[in-house]
Design an enzyme around this catalytic site. Structure first.
Site, PDB file in Angstrom:
ATOM      1  CB  VAL A 136       0.872   4.018   6.898  1.00 42.44           C
ATOM      2  CG1 VAL A 136      -0.382   3.170   6.887  1.00 42.44           C
ATOM      3  CG2 VAL A 136       0.569   5.450   7.294  1.00 42.44           C
ATOM      4  CG  ASP A 137      -1.160  -0.303   9.535  1.00 40.46           C
ATOM      5  OD1 ASP A 137      -1.708   0.776   9.235  1.00 40.46           O
ATOM      6  OD2 ASP A 137      -1.556  -1.406   9.134  1.00 40.46           O
TER       7      ASP A 137
ATOM      8  N   GLY B  79       0.809  -1.218   0.000  1.00 41.28           N
ATOM      9  CA  GLY B  79       0.000   0.000   0.000  1.00 41.28           C
ATOM     10  C   GLY B  79       0.836   1.259   0.000  1.00 41.28           C
TER      11      GLY B  79
ATOM     12  N   GLY C 210      -4.820   0.331  10.698  1.00 42.39           N
ATOM     13  CA  GLY C 210      -4.228  -0.454  11.770  1.00 42.39           C
ATOM     14  C   GLY C 210      -4.820  -1.850  11.769  1.00 42.39           C
ATOM     15  NE  ARG C 211      -4.154  -6.317   7.117  1.00 44.39           N
ATOM     16  CZ  ARG C 211      -5.178  -6.968   6.573  1.00 44.39           C
ATOM     17  NH1 ARG C 211      -6.138  -6.273   5.965  1.00 44.39           N
ATOM     18  NH2 ARG C 211      -5.254  -8.283   6.611  1.00 44.39           N
TER      19      ARG C 211
ATOM     20  N   GLY D 175       4.859  -8.066   4.650  1.00 45.11           N
ATOM     21  CA  GLY D 175       4.787  -9.038   3.569  1.00 45.11           C
ATOM     22  C   GLY D 175       5.928  -8.867   2.578  1.00 45.11           C
ATOM     23  CB  THR D 176       7.415  -5.827   1.064  1.00 50.16           C
ATOM     24  OG1 THR D 176       6.173  -5.430   0.476  1.00 50.16           O
ATOM     25  CG2 THR D 176       8.550  -5.492   0.115  1.00 50.16           C
TER      26      THR D 176
ATOM     27  CD  GLU E  36      -6.938  -1.311   8.261  1.00 49.98           C
ATOM     28  OE1 GLU E  36      -7.603  -1.744   7.307  1.00 49.98           O
ATOM     29  OE2 GLU E  36      -5.836  -0.741   8.138  1.00 49.98           O
TER      30      GLU E  36
ATOM     31  N   GLY F 247       6.212  -3.305   3.387  1.00 45.56           N
ATOM     32  CA  GLY F 247       5.829  -3.682   4.739  1.00 45.56           C
ATOM     33  C   GLY F 247       6.237  -5.095   5.093  1.00 45.56           C
TER      34      GLY F 247
END
Length: 458
Positions: A221-222, A114, A266-267, A193-194, A321, A191
């Site tokens: 960003v989180d 993202g 914010g997952r 995953g990356t 979120e 992030g």
């Protein structure tokens, strides 16, 4: 801080384990180096030594024995630092000896996942070749050639000029493309995953014994990547989130029995929600993934908001979120659904909570006015240009990564630890989480600011 490092084996300045002071508790992490599998690499003197405008002063260059401690605070009644091994990382910065001839460098830069404020600043500072469209861009598109003139004003733009995407990770195709295009340095920005993808890319490059340095720059960003102090773009995100909270407060205060509901990113962690709450002081309840909440019954959210409306006539709720996902009804198919990066697909907590609030009020107060003003600033927050603090931070991150790769280090993440920049093995950074500790002072501060219950059912 400079201390002997018994585990670093890739420098002429390496300290022999037997020469390490017996009282030294520091245990620096082994950082991968090109010479681990390419034994006869030629070294070069840092070109700064021949720069007519700036000559490095004494102490400018760092040695492999310069380290950064991971932990700097201790409870002396429990543990004395010298009695246990300290975790440390190699300090980031320029080295006098480098492993690349500057005129022969061919760099690939890729942004994945993202958007995040500051992406273009990092790209600007890294500049050579840009790989577009995330991981799939390595093998599905031609890279675009970048130059200082082209990227001069990129730090003033939001988003990523290289474009990004999720998924598309095909290890063999990516490394084949890196080898085929002649890249000898690859910078991967993304992030968690990356970062996991970067581990696989680095391991495959090492397996093939390619003369390619790999550096990762953590972007989320989180702020959910562990070990480092914070991720770039986070401070900008909090700044923008605070504006959304202020708008929700105005809307709620201007209505009869008004509730302002703000959903923030914010997952798995609620850092943006927490810091926006602390900085605004207009929030009555902050809901984050790290702690459960419930709606009905004594001590529940609805009872709390009813009392707050009775006392103040309005209330503001901030929800991350990832909060409340266990309460939102979902089908069996939704339970198994994953996005292109392999993350569980979250249901939208904002509209669900708005609906639940309206149902509660119409059920218990059918004759009274009530309104919920719902604000979701997600794309506004992550698409804006970085603020001054994040711009500076992004510059230092990029420069740290470049210095590390030029010194021959590879398979690392650059980032600040306790205020000092360091190199962290990417496989360690990829699994480290930065979750909010709801037992520490920051969450206690949120509770004191909002006076919200802890929602712990007895």
């Amino acid at each position: 801080m400079a201390l002997s490092s018994p585990e670093i084996t890739n420098s002429t300045d390496t300290i022999n384990p037997e020469e390490r002071p017996s009282s030294c508790p520091v245990n620096p992490h082994k950082l991968p180096h090109l010479t681990d599998y390419l034994r006869d690499l030629k070294t070069y003197t840092n070109p700064l030594d021949n720069n007519h405008f700036y000559r490095p002063i004494e102490g400018f260059y760092l040695a492999d024995s310069d380290i950064v401690l991971r932990h700097v605070s201790f409870d002396l009644s429990v543990t004395f630092p010298s009695q246990s091994s300290q975790v440390a990382y190699i300090r980031a910065g320029p080295r006098k000896q480098i492993f690349y001839e500057p005129s022969n460098i061919r760099v690939g830069i890729v942004t994945c996942g993202g958007l995040c404020p500051g992406l273009n600043t990092v790209i600007r500072e890294l500049v050579i070749y840009g790989v577009t469209a995330g991981y799939r861009g390595f093998y599905s598109r031609e890279p675009i050639e970048l130059n200082p003139k082209l990227v001069h004003n990129w730090h003033k733009r939001g988003g990523t000029a290289l474009e990004t995407s999720r998924g598309g990770f095909d290890l063999q195709k990516i490394v084949d493309a890196i080898e085929g295009r002649g890249f000898n340095q690859v910078y991967i920005i993304g992030g968690d995953g990356t970062m996991r993808g970067a581990v696989k890319i680095f391991n495959e490059i090492r397996r093939r014994k390619l003369y390619v340095g790999v550096a990762a720059i953590p972007k989320t960003v989180d702020n959910d990547i562990g070990i480092i102090d914070r991720s770039f773009g986070f401070q900008t995100a909090v700044e923008m989130a605070q504006q959304a909270v202020s708008a929700a407060h105005v809307e709620a205060e201007s209505a009869v029995n008004g509730i302002g509901l703000v959903k923030l990113m914010g997952r798995s962690t609620g850092h943006i929600a927490l810091h926006a709450t602390l900085s605004s002081r207009d929030v009555d309840c902050c809901l984050i993934p790290e702690t459960d909440f419930y709606l009905e019954g004594e001590g529940g959210l609805l009872e709390f908001l009813g009392k707050r409306l009775e006392d103040n006539g309005h209330a503001v709720v901030v929800v991350a979120e990832g909060a409340g996902q266990d309460q939102i009804p979902r089908t069996d198919a939704q339970k198994e659904e994953r996005d292109e990066s392999g993350n569980p697909v979250f249901l939208d907590v904002g509209p669900w909570l708005k609906s639940e609030l309206k149902k509660w009020w119409s059920r218990d107060h059918p004759e009274e006015l009530f309104t919920v003003k719902y604000i979701d600033p997600t794309y506004m927050i992550r698409a804006v240009p970085a603020n001054a603090t994040d711009n500076t931070y992004c510059t230092l991150l990029a420069h740290s990564a470049i210095h590390g790769v030029m010194a021959g280090y590879t398979g690392f993440v650059a980032g600040p630890i306790n205020g000092s920049y360091a190199y962290i093995p990417v496989d360690e950074a990829a699994v480290a989480k930065n979750e909010i500790n709801t037992r520490d002072h920051r969450w206690a501060w949120v509770r004191s600011v909002t006076n919200q219950p802890d929602f712990a059912k007895s």
